[in-house]
Design a protein around this motif. Structure first.
Motif, PDB file in Angstrom:
ATOM      1  N   CYS A  15      49.799  67.526 -37.487  1.00  0.00           N
ATOM      2  CA  CYS A  15      49.431  66.590 -38.566  1.00  0.00           C
ATOM      3  C   CYS A  15      48.568  65.474 -37.993  1.00  0.00           C
ATOM      4  O   CYS A  15      47.545  65.108 -38.567  1.00  0.00           O
ATOM      5  N   ILE A  16      49.008  64.934 -36.864  1.00  0.00           N
ATOM      6  CA  ILE A  16      48.278  63.840 -36.239  1.00  0.00           C
ATOM      7  C   ILE A  16      46.849  64.267 -35.922  1.00  0.00           C
ATOM      8  O   ILE A  16      45.891  63.551 -36.219  1.00  0.00           O
ATOM      9  N   ALA A  17      46.682  65.440 -35.335  1.00  0.00           N
ATOM     10  CA  ALA A  17      45.350  65.928 -34.962  1.00  0.00           C
ATOM     11  C   ALA A  17      44.451  66.090 -36.185  1.00  0.00           C
ATOM     12  O   ALA A  17      43.291  65.675 -36.176  1.00  0.00           O
ATOM     13  N   ARG A  18      44.988  66.686 -37.272  1.00  0.00           N
ATOM     14  CA  ARG A  18      44.193  66.885 -38.489  1.00  0.00           C
ATOM     15  C   ARG A  18      43.802  65.558 -39.123  1.00  0.00           C
ATOM     16  O   ARG A  18      42.652  65.360 -39.521  1.00  0.00           O
ATOM     17  N   VAL A  19      44.764  64.644 -39.235  1.00  0.00           N
ATOM     18  CA  VAL A  19      44.496  63.352 -39.880  1.00  0.00           C
ATOM     19  C   VAL A  19      43.520  62.539 -39.032  1.00  0.00           C
ATOM     20  O   VAL A  19      42.581  61.939 -39.560  1.00  0.00           O
ATOM     21  N   LYS A  20      43.721  62.519 -37.726  1.00  0.00           N
ATOM     22  CA  LYS A  20      42.826  61.781 -36.825  1.00  0.00           C
ATOM     23  C   LYS A  20      41.388  62.276 -36.970  1.00  0.00           C
ATOM     24  O   LYS A  20      40.460  61.482 -37.138  1.00  0.00           O
ATOM     25  N   LYS A  21      41.200  63.593 -36.948  1.00  0.00           N
ATOM     26  CA  LYS A  21      39.859  64.178 -37.079  1.00  0.00           C
ATOM     27  C   LYS A  21      39.226  63.811 -38.420  1.00  0.00           C
ATOM     28  O   LYS A  21      38.051  63.455 -38.482  1.00  0.00           O
ATOM     29  N   THR A  22      40.003  63.886 -39.491  1.00  0.00           N
ATOM     30  CA  THR A  22      39.499  63.572 -40.824  1.00  0.00           C
ATOM     31  C   THR A  22      39.129  62.103 -40.947  1.00  0.00           C
ATOM     32  O   THR A  22      38.056  61.760 -41.462  1.00  0.00           O
ATOM     33  N   MET A  23      39.985  61.211 -40.454  1.00  0.00           N
ATOM     34  CA  MET A  23      39.712  59.775 -40.558  1.00  0.00           C
ATOM     35  C   MET A  23      38.491  59.396 -39.720  1.00  0.00           C
ATOM     36  O   MET A  23      37.643  58.621 -40.162  1.00  0.00           O
TER      37      MET A  23
END
Length: 71
Positions: A15-23
């Protein structure tokens, strides 16, 4: 400028990796730090301060996450 937020829906490193990339795909966001402990605590470094609504729009590219500012 660093600002503190809470992102609800974070449950794992993936989740952290996906959200970080998106933000960080947003042109005004320089860096995003998301923590599992406490779950969902987030520090976002920005070129200029974005509103929570703008951050939520960026986050809406993924499903199941909401963001609130920590004051």
């Amino acid at each position: 400028m660093k600002h503190k937020y809470q992102i609800n829906g974070i449950s794992c490193g993936g989740c952290i990796a996906r959200v970080k990339k998106t933000m960080e795909a947003h042109p005004d966001i320089e860096n995003t730090e998301i923590f599992l402990s406490p779950k969902g605590k987030t520090i976002i470094s920005m070129k200029e301060k974005l509103s929570v609504e703008d951050l939520q729009k960026q986050l809406n590219k993924l499903e199941g996450y909401t963001i609130t500012e920590i004051i």
